[in-house]
Design a protein around this motif. Structure first.
Motif, PDB file in Angstrom:
ATOM      1  N   THR A 145      24.942 -17.014   9.142  1.00 17.47           N
ATOM      2  CA  THR A 145      25.176 -14.979   8.351  1.00 17.47           C
ATOM      3  C   THR A 145      26.204 -15.094   7.393  1.00 17.47           C
ATOM      4  O   THR A 145      25.984 -14.825   6.426  1.00 17.47           O
ATOM      5  N   THR A 146      27.195 -16.071   7.429  1.00 19.62           N
ATOM      6  CA  THR A 146      28.264 -16.096   6.375  1.00 19.62           C
ATOM      7  C   THR A 146      27.754 -16.937   5.613  1.00 19.62           C
ATOM      8  O   THR A 146      27.987 -16.721   4.785  1.00 19.62           O
ATOM      9  N   ARG A 199      29.372  -4.909   9.219  1.00 20.79           N
ATOM     10  CA  ARG A 199      29.039  -5.521  10.086  1.00 20.79           C
ATOM     11  C   ARG A 199      29.657  -6.950  10.260  1.00 20.79           C
ATOM     12  O   ARG A 199      30.691  -7.688  11.364  1.00 20.79           O
ATOM     13  N   LEU A 200      29.319  -8.022   9.368  1.00 17.10           N
ATOM     14  CA  LEU A 200      29.976  -9.687   9.506  1.00 17.10           C
ATOM     15  C   LEU A 200      31.625  -9.475   9.605  1.00 17.10           C
ATOM     16  O   LEU A 200      31.561 -10.279  10.508  1.00 17.10           O
ATOM     17  N   TYR A 205      30.779  -1.966  16.062  1.00 14.06           N
ATOM     18  CA  TYR A 205      30.222  -2.359  17.031  1.00 14.06           C
ATOM     19  C   TYR A 205      31.539  -2.042  18.944  1.00 14.06           C
ATOM     20  O   TYR A 205      31.182  -2.538  19.978  1.00 14.06           O
ATOM     21  N   CYS A 227      32.022  -9.393  13.657  1.00  9.88           N
ATOM     22  CA  CYS A 227      31.975 -10.114  14.013  1.00  9.88           C
ATOM     23  C   CYS A 227      32.436 -11.451  13.761  1.00  9.88           C
ATOM     24  O   CYS A 227      32.374 -12.283  14.870  1.00  9.88           O
ATOM     25  N   SER A 228      33.246 -11.462  12.056  1.00  7.46           N
ATOM     26  CA  SER A 228      33.967 -12.629  12.253  1.00  7.46           C
ATOM     27  C   SER A 228      34.773 -12.836  12.263  1.00  7.46           C
ATOM     28  O   SER A 228      35.719 -13.266  11.519  1.00  7.46           O
ATOM     29  N   ILE A 280      27.433 -16.607  13.281  1.00 11.37           N
ATOM     30  CA  ILE A 280      27.953 -16.063  13.336  1.00 11.37           C
ATOM     31  C   ILE A 280      27.752 -17.032  11.566  1.00 11.37           C
ATOM     32  O   ILE A 280      28.023 -16.579  10.402  1.00 11.37           O
ATOM     33  N   TYR A 314      24.477 -12.005  18.390  1.00  7.63           N
ATOM     34  CA  TYR A 314      25.475 -12.284  18.322  1.00  7.63           C
ATOM     35  C   TYR A 314      26.245 -11.542  19.471  1.00  7.63           C
ATOM     36  O   TYR A 314      26.690 -12.160  20.230  1.00  7.63           O
ATOM     37  N   SER A 355      26.279  -3.797   5.534  1.00  9.14           N
ATOM     38  CA  SER A 355      25.927  -5.384   6.818  1.00  9.14           C
ATOM     39  C   SER A 355      27.675  -5.849   6.817  1.00  9.14           C
ATOM     40  O   SER A 355      27.548  -6.538   7.188  1.00  9.14           O
ATOM     41  N   ASP A 403      22.258  -8.041  10.324  1.00  5.53           N
ATOM     42  CA  ASP A 403      22.444  -7.559  11.022  1.00  5.53           C
ATOM     43  C   ASP A 403      21.271  -8.017  12.511  1.00  5.53           C
ATOM     44  O   ASP A 403      22.508  -7.635  13.583  1.00  5.53           O
ATOM     45  N   CYS A 446      24.073 -10.962  13.178  1.00  7.81           N
ATOM     46  CA  CYS A 446      25.002  -9.904  13.913  1.00  7.81           C
ATOM     47  C   CYS A 446      24.818  -9.322  15.179  1.00  7.81           C
ATOM     48  O   CYS A 446      26.209  -9.328  16.280  1.00  7.81           O
TER      49      CYS A 446
END
Length: 312
Positions: A191-192, A232-233, A300, A236-237, A188, A178, A229, A172, A175
């Motif tokens: 996180t990935t 969320r990812l 977001y 972002c991705s 990212i 970022y 999460s 979190d 993200c």
């Protein structure tokens, strides 16, 4: 009661105070002064991490009571613990004793870095951005190895314990960095890799996640937090794969945690129900239900959406 030691766990309070600056402008100076003490600390300058509280924390208390031959009721345990911290005249000194880990990822470090992210969003001061970037480098150096995230760094600077309750807060945070601080794709990528390790290597065959590696038992709250999460990812991705895993975890929760009286807090690796029902964690599960009920929900999209999906 005041103690002469700052503990990074209190970062959660600072985050809320920053959110009140529009109503009480004088809070900006208070928060700024407090955060300066952390980001100018010698240990942070050296490692990029915040030293954890140095006292007998709740985990040690739990271990103490669990290993007693005579069971002590929880009410008595609470009275003893409160007396130790609040009324014992010598308890000030225990905060300076070298007990426990040197660094703990959540919520000691993550709570404070959330506050610094909030401070940067509010003020755009470069010192906060620099501290956030330095913190990420510290986490990479001392708490991540081979895409495994560790809960502790001990006093010999060794990593200890892979605990999934300490991994989703980091996801979190990365993200949020970022989205709000530094639009560098490296966050990212990190996180990935961490998330892929969790869902491909740690997740059980029944679709849920353990609390710790080699522990054949889970906690409901970790399922909820990881599912959020993942969503969320995914945002972002721009990768819908992670949203798909969120839905799979949701279905597994319904299959294995649900009872007529509510969702049990724990099951084993085979899906057998082990825990009791906690209203707190049943309520927090509503975060996941919101996502499942609204396929187009964006964490977001605005501050309100982001706020209700926070893990605090």
């Amino acid at each position: 009661k005041k103690y002469p030691f700052f503990v990074p766990l209190s970062g959660g309070i600072i985050e809320e105070l920053i959110g009140l600056i529009d109503l009480y402008p004088e809070l900006e100076a208070v928060c700024d002064k407090t955060l300066d003490k952390f980001i100018n600390d010698k240990f942070f300058k050296k490692t990029g991490l915040f030293i954890t509280k140095k006292h007998l924390n709740s985990n040690l208390w739990n271990a103490l009571f669990e290993n007693m031959t005579i069971p002590i009721p929880y009410k008595v345990q609470n009275v003893l613990c409160n007396h130790f911290y609040q009324f014992g005249s010598w308890s000030n000194y225990i905060y300076s004793f070298p007990f426990g880990p040197y660094v703990q990822l959540a919520k000691d470090n993550t709570n404070l870095i959330y506050s610094i992210i909030m401070a940067y969003k509010k003020t755009k001061k470069e010192k906060y951005k620099n501290a956030i970037i330095q913190w990420v480098e510290g986490v990479k150096t001392y708490l991540i190895y081979n895409n495994d995230v560790y809960r502790y760094m001990n006093r010999s600077y060794k990593r200890r314990e892979i605990n999934l309750g300490h991994i989703h807060p980091l996801i979190d945070v990365l993200c949020d960095i970022y989205m709000f601080v530094d639009k560098d794709e490296k966050y990212i990528r990190i996180t990935t890799k961490i998330m892929d390790k969790c869902i491909n290597n740690y997740r059980w065959d029944i679709g849920l996640l353990p609390t710790r590696l080699n522990l054949k038992q889970n906690i409901l709250d970790i399922q909820t937090d990881f599912a959020v999460s993942l969503w969320r990812l995914s945002e972002c991705s721009n990768n819908s794969h992670y949203k798909k895993i969120t839905k799979e975890i949701h279905q597994a929760i319904l299959k294995y945690h649900f009872t007529k009286k509510g969702f049990v807090n724990s099951i084993d690796i085979h899906g057998n129900k082990k825990g009791t029902i906690f209203p707190k964690y049943n309520t927090l599960l509503l975060k996941l239900m919101i996502l499942i009920e609204n396929e187009k929900f964006q964490i977001y999209k605005n501050e309100y959406n982001h706020s209700i999906m926070r893990d605090r």
